[in-house]
Design a protein around this motif. Structure first.
Motif, PDB file in Angstrom:
ATOM      1  N   SER A 116      -2.923 -33.672 -37.925  1.00 37.49           N
ATOM      2  CA  SER A 116      -4.020 -34.569 -38.549  1.00 37.49           C
ATOM      3  C   SER A 116      -4.191 -33.907 -39.974  1.00 37.49           C
ATOM      4  O   SER A 116      -4.197 -34.903 -41.032  1.00 37.49           O
ATOM      5  N   ASN A 117      -4.056 -32.911 -40.345  1.00 37.74           N
ATOM      6  CA  ASN A 117      -4.120 -32.166 -41.753  1.00 37.74           C
ATOM      7  C   ASN A 117      -2.721 -32.617 -42.459  1.00 37.74           C
ATOM      8  O   ASN A 117      -2.720 -33.192 -43.534  1.00 37.74           O
ATOM      9  N   ALA A 120      -2.840 -36.364 -42.688  1.00 38.81           N
ATOM     10  CA  ALA A 120      -3.945 -37.217 -43.537  1.00 38.81           C
ATOM     11  C   ALA A 120      -3.850 -36.966 -45.156  1.00 38.81           C
ATOM     12  O   ALA A 120      -3.760 -37.623 -45.829  1.00 38.81           O
ATOM     13  N   THR A 123      -0.451 -38.587 -46.560  1.00 39.53           N
ATOM     14  CA  THR A 123      -0.578 -39.987 -46.911  1.00 39.53           C
ATOM     15  C   THR A 123      -1.685 -40.031 -48.079  1.00 39.53           C
ATOM     16  O   THR A 123      -1.445 -40.782 -48.958  1.00 39.53           O
ATOM     17  N   TYR A 210     -12.283 -33.189 -48.796  1.00 43.78           N
ATOM     18  CA  TYR A 210     -11.409 -33.129 -47.746  1.00 43.78           C
ATOM     19  C   TYR A 210     -11.856 -31.783 -46.899  1.00 43.78           C
ATOM     20  O   TYR A 210     -11.334 -30.778 -47.480  1.00 43.78           O
ATOM     21  N   LEU A 239     -13.821 -36.788 -45.936  1.00 48.36           N
ATOM     22  CA  LEU A 239     -13.275 -36.935 -44.900  1.00 48.36           C
ATOM     23  C   LEU A 239     -13.518 -35.513 -44.216  1.00 48.36           C
ATOM     24  O   LEU A 239     -13.428 -34.283 -44.775  1.00 48.36           O
ATOM     25  N   GLU A 241     -12.278 -33.228 -41.080  1.00 45.42           N
ATOM     26  CA  GLU A 241     -11.033 -33.158 -40.045  1.00 45.42           C
ATOM     27  C   GLU A 241     -11.491 -31.976 -39.167  1.00 45.42           C
ATOM     28  O   GLU A 241     -12.156 -31.188 -39.390  1.00 45.42           O
ATOM     29  N   VAL A 255      -9.346 -36.850 -37.807  1.00 42.41           N
ATOM     30  CA  VAL A 255     -10.256 -37.159 -39.192  1.00 42.41           C
ATOM     31  C   VAL A 255     -11.152 -38.051 -38.955  1.00 42.41           C
ATOM     32  O   VAL A 255     -11.011 -39.010 -37.988  1.00 42.41           O
ATOM     33  N   CYS A 262      -9.998 -44.331 -42.591  1.00 40.22           N
ATOM     34  CA  CYS A 262      -9.311 -44.302 -41.493  1.00 40.22           C
ATOM     35  C   CYS A 262      -8.268 -45.273 -41.216  1.00 40.22           C
ATOM     36  O   CYS A 262      -7.409 -45.234 -40.700  1.00 40.22           O
ATOM     37  N   ILE A 265      -5.274 -44.306 -43.328  1.00 40.71           N
ATOM     38  CA  ILE A 265      -4.299 -43.670 -42.680  1.00 40.71           C
ATOM     39  C   ILE A 265      -3.567 -44.046 -41.346  1.00 40.71           C
ATOM     40  O   ILE A 265      -2.401 -43.753 -41.372  1.00 40.71           O
ATOM     41  N   ARG A 266      -4.269 -44.715 -40.686  1.00 44.13           N
ATOM     42  CA  ARG A 266      -3.799 -45.474 -39.512  1.00 44.13           C
ATOM     43  C   ARG A 266      -2.456 -46.287 -39.735  1.00 44.13           C
ATOM     44  O   ARG A 266      -1.633 -46.122 -39.056  1.00 44.13           O
ATOM     45  N   ALA A 269       0.243 -43.305 -42.223  1.00 40.92           N
ATOM     46  CA  ALA A 269       0.727 -41.892 -41.723  1.00 40.92           C
ATOM     47  C   ALA A 269       1.761 -41.992 -41.059  1.00 40.92           C
ATOM     48  O   ALA A 269       1.541 -42.187 -39.589  1.00 40.92           O
TER      49      ALA A 269
END
Ligand SMILES: *Cc1c(COP(=O)(O)O)cnc(C)c1O
Length: 403
Positions: A116-117, A120, A123, A210, A239, A241, A255, A262, A265-266, A269
């Protein structure tokens, strides 16, 4: 070409420096945490003192039942990426649970906190035009890799120092998109960031925030929403995480933030798109664990009590440990070979398992044993550990803290 010789040369260098990693082969015993069967050298049964299953949720019966039930209804795997047949209702329910946990519009699930890190940050850093990422000097490897992958400009600010952050933000073109990346609880020193000050500095410069709450979620805040919940700051952080693999006792990362972020990123990423979704049973178990810790405080209170007891016991024995406001107790050794040796003796002679933490996880000269007392460690477990360390400190002529 003798490739194995090339591999072995570098492995030998690690061994020579005392930084070669040896895994303890354990069989965690459900219902008996923190006890585990040891299949390697040393005592046949050990007490685990370095687990990130901080609250023992990995053996919580509601969690294990949810996992078994979901296997019985949905089978073992997700069967595809999220885009191609892999989205199960358990993933969707978990994302709703996570958005609620942090009071955000939306959440996005990944196969781990590392992913995830990495996904995200890479991206955001690559797709926000001309972005610059301002990174705390002690950020986790997963964030560093994400920033590297993004190829965005990176500015490192002094660890937990909002004034340094302010100076560095002030030097940047006000029109550039800026991302301030930091953690709440730092895993190896157990210190907690000055979150309000960091958020205020970031806001003053129009930067997005973040926040890695990996070592905070489940543990801090009235519903386990992390330090950002405890401090009443979650709604000011762009954000958040987190992981499902530590206090929540299962596996996965996520995240949370605005619906647009979101969705962004969806949609972009690589680390989200091109990988099989988590097994639905993992998602169901994680949802159950989060729900449990939203309303139950007993695990958190008991953890805090056991952390305080061990700290007090180490103080009385003069065993040097970093003072910090979290649940992590780093006992400082300062030498990789000694650190490994003490860990081995604890395992062999006392049935105590605590993995040595050496370079590159921590800087050279700050090698340590990282203790994580939890609600399932008994007072007798604490006493046994304290006495073992006390004896070792005498035997190995290690320096004691001056009271
Ligand atoms: C462990 C860790 C991660 C990665 O989480 P996983 O779910 O274990 O992949 C991310 N950030 C920090 C600070 C961590 O300690």
């Amino acid at each position: 070409m003798d490739f194995d010789a090339l591999f072995n040369a570098q492995l030998d260098a690690l061994k020579h420096d005392g930084n070669y990693r040896v895994f303890a082969e354990l069989e965690r015993t459900c219902g008996q945490f923190p006890r585990a069967v040891n299949h390697g050298d040393g005592a046949p049964e050990v007490t685990v003192w370095c687990s990130n299953d901080y609250l023992g949720m990995g053996q919580n019966s509601a969690v294990t039942t949810a996992m078994k039930d979901a296997i019985d209804t949905c089978g073992a795997g997700a069967g595809g990426t999220r885009n191609i047949s892999g989205t199960n209702r358990h993933h969707v329910a978990l994302e709703a649970e996570l958005a609620d946990l942090h009071g955000k519009e939306s959440a996005l699930l990944f196969t781990s906190g590392y992913v995830s890190n990495w996904a995200a940050l890479s991206t955001l850093g690559s797709r926000l035009p001309n972005a610059v990422i301002l990174s705390d000097a002690l950020n986790h490897a997963s964030m560093i890799e994400g920033m590297r992958q993004s190829r965005a400009d990176k500015v490192i600010w002094k660890h937990n120092d909002p004034e340094d952050l302010n100076r560095k933000l002030a030097q940047l073109d006000p029109d550039r998109p800026k991302i301030v990346a930091f953690e709440s609880v730092y895993s190896m020193d157990g210190d907690i960031c000055p979150m309000k000050e960091i958020v205020e500095v970031a806001e003053a410069h129009g930067a997005m925030t973040y926040l890695d709450e990996v070592h905070g979620v489940g543990l801090y805040g009235p519903r386990g929403g992390g330090v950002s919940e405890r401090e009443g700051l979650a709604d000011r952080i762009t954000l958040i995480e987190g992981t499902l693999g530590k206090a929540f006792g299962v596996m996965g990362g996520y995240v949370t933030g605005s619906a647009a972020m979101c969705d962004f990123i969806r949609s972009f990423a690589s680390g989200f798109i091109f990988t099989t979704a988590l097994p639905p049973a993992v998602a169901a178990a994680a949802t159950t664990s989060i729900r449990h810790l939203k309303t139950s405080n007993v695990e958190r209170l008991r953890q805090r009590a056991q952390v305080a007891k061990l700290r007090a016991r180490l103080d009385r024995l003069g065993i040097p440990h970093l003072d910090n406001p979290s649940h992590i107790i780093p006992v400082m050794i300062g030498d990789p070979v000694k650190c490994r040796m003490i860990s081995d003796i604890l395992m062999d002679t006392y049935g105590i398992y605590v993995q040595p933490i050496n370079y590159p996880t921590v800087p050279k000269g700050t090698e340590r044993l990282r203790l994580t007392p939890g609600p399932l460690h008994s007072d007798a477990d604490i006493e046994h550990l304290a006495q073992a360390l006390g004896q070792l400190w005498s035997q190995c002529a290690l320096s004691r803290a001056v009271a």
